[in-house]
Design a protein around this motif. Structure first.
Motif, PDB file in Angstrom:
ATOM      1  N   VAL A  71       0.741  -1.200   0.010  1.00  0.00           N
ATOM      2  CA  VAL A  71       0.021   0.045   0.063  1.00  0.00           C
ATOM      3  C   VAL A  71       0.829   1.385   0.003  1.00  0.00           C
ATOM      4  O   VAL A  71       0.579   2.247  -0.537  1.00  0.00           O
ATOM      5  N   GLY A  72       2.186   1.225   0.699  1.00  0.00           N
ATOM      6  CA  GLY A  72       3.094   2.037   0.536  1.00  0.00           C
ATOM      7  C   GLY A  72       3.541   2.601  -0.655  1.00  0.00           C
ATOM      8  O   GLY A  72       3.742   3.401  -1.251  1.00  0.00           O
ATOM      9  N   LEU A  73       3.859   1.367  -1.374  1.00  0.00           N
ATOM     10  CA  LEU A  73       4.367   1.367  -2.787  1.00  0.00           C
ATOM     11  C   LEU A  73       3.353   2.220  -3.840  1.00  0.00           C
ATOM     12  O   LEU A  73       3.580   3.010  -4.762  1.00  0.00           O
ATOM     13  N   LYS A  74       2.200   1.855  -3.622  1.00  0.00           N
ATOM     14  CA  LYS A  74       0.919   2.216  -4.221  1.00  0.00           C
ATOM     15  C   LYS A  74       0.721   3.667  -4.234  1.00  0.00           C
ATOM     16  O   LYS A  74       0.850   4.438  -5.111  1.00  0.00           O
ATOM     17  N   ALA A  75       0.966   4.123  -2.816  1.00  0.00           N
ATOM     18  CA  ALA A  75       0.938   5.734  -2.569  1.00  0.00           C
ATOM     19  C   ALA A  75       1.965   6.326  -3.389  1.00  0.00           C
ATOM     20  O   ALA A  75       1.776   7.628  -3.538  1.00  0.00           O
ATOM     21  N   LEU A  76       3.112   5.875  -3.231  1.00  0.00           N
ATOM     22  CA  LEU A  76       4.415   6.347  -3.976  1.00  0.00           C
ATOM     23  C   LEU A  76       4.115   6.702  -5.487  1.00  0.00           C
ATOM     24  O   LEU A  76       4.297   7.873  -5.958  1.00  0.00           O
ATOM     25  N   GLU A  77       3.699   5.678  -5.702  1.00  0.00           N
ATOM     26  CA  GLU A  77       3.221   5.528  -7.376  1.00  0.00           C
ATOM     27  C   GLU A  77       2.239   6.527  -7.760  1.00  0.00           C
ATOM     28  O   GLU A  77       2.347   7.376  -8.618  1.00  0.00           O
ATOM     29  N   GLN A  78       0.997   6.692  -6.987  1.00  0.00           N
ATOM     30  CA  GLN A  78       0.090   7.698  -7.104  1.00  0.00           C
ATOM     31  C   GLN A  78       0.482   9.197  -6.972  1.00  0.00           C
ATOM     32  O   GLN A  78       0.045  10.005  -7.762  1.00  0.00           O
ATOM     33  N   ALA A  79       1.417   9.227  -5.918  1.00  0.00           N
ATOM     34  CA  ALA A  79       2.113  10.585  -5.572  1.00  0.00           C
ATOM     35  C   ALA A  79       3.170  10.904  -6.907  1.00  0.00           C
ATOM     36  O   ALA A  79       2.832  12.060  -7.255  1.00  0.00           O
ATOM     37  N   ARG A  80       3.519  10.141  -7.574  1.00  0.00           N
ATOM     38  CA  ARG A  80       4.422  10.415  -8.662  1.00  0.00           C
ATOM     39  C   ARG A  80       3.775  10.724  -9.940  1.00  0.00           C
ATOM     40  O   ARG A  80       3.903  11.679 -10.549  1.00  0.00           O
ATOM     41  N   ALA A  81       2.552  10.034 -10.064  1.00  0.00           N
ATOM     42  CA  ALA A  81       1.587  10.056 -11.031  1.00  0.00           C
ATOM     43  C   ALA A  81       0.898  11.780 -10.758  1.00  0.00           C
ATOM     44  O   ALA A  81       0.964  12.318 -12.037  1.00  0.00           O
ATOM     45  N   ARG A  82       0.623  11.980  -9.849  1.00  0.00           N
ATOM     46  CA  ARG A  82       0.023  13.282  -9.347  1.00  0.00           C
ATOM     47  C   ARG A  82       1.016  14.483  -9.674  1.00  0.00           C
ATOM     48  O   ARG A  82       0.633  15.255 -10.427  1.00  0.00           O
TER      49      ARG A  82
END
Length: 173
Positions: free
Chosen positions: A75-86
């Motif tokens: 879930v932390g990896l997903k949050a990092l990827e979503q932040a990168r995309a944003r």
């Protein structure tokens, strides 16, 4: 187990445990989120909220400091990827500072180092972003794949035959 052995074991466990905390700092045009402790299902909501708050600032260049993070769940990896995309969608810069195996191993195991801008220290990122020639890196070929894998929508899964391995495998439409 004797009382002394139990006390010694409890003492060792207490020394290894790091409480979860997020601190926010500003350096020049960068918001730095420093995460201490474990990032998992119990702690992801405060991290997501902190990331959202960081993107509300202008400019929204974000550096996530995981140098004191002791565990990084998916879930932390997903949050990092979503932040990168944003960050990419708003032309902001995004990077992750991580030097520990507890955080760098999950990232590299999924080849996210090709998608995330990883550095060993916060100072390294600040110095790099201070140079006038540095801009957000070009999109990686893995971007589309990773976004599809980590999307919140449930994909349609069908069985297809793979000529390479000669048996059925799962595939996404």
């Amino acid at each position: 187990m004797t009382i002394d052995e139990d006390a010694a074991r409890t003492s060792i466990l207490a020394q290894d445990w790091t409480p979860f905390a997020i601190s926010t700092a500003k350096r020049k045009t960068v918001t730095i989120l420093s995460v201490c402790g474990e990032i998992d299902l119990l702690t992801i909501c405060p991290l997501r909220q902190a990331i959202d708050n960081a993107f509300d600032d202008d400019p929204a260049n974000l550096l996530v400091d995981l140098t004191r993070t002791t565990f990084l769940a998916s879930v932390g990896l997903k949050a990092l990827e979503q932040a990168r995309a944003r960050a990419e969608s708003t032309s902001a810069m995004f990077a992750v500072a991580t030097a520990q195996a507890a955080t760098s191993c999950p990232i590299t195991a999924l080849h996210l180092e090709q998608v995330l801008d990883l550095h060993a220290t916060v100072d390294e990122v600040i110095e790099m972003w201070s140079r006038p020639d540095v801009r957000w890196p070009a999109p990686s070929p893995l971007d589309a794949w990773w976004i599809e894998v980590m999307s919140t929508e449930a994909p349609n899964v069908v069985r297809v035959s793979s000529p390479r391995i000669g048996r059925n495998r799962l595939s996404q439409d």
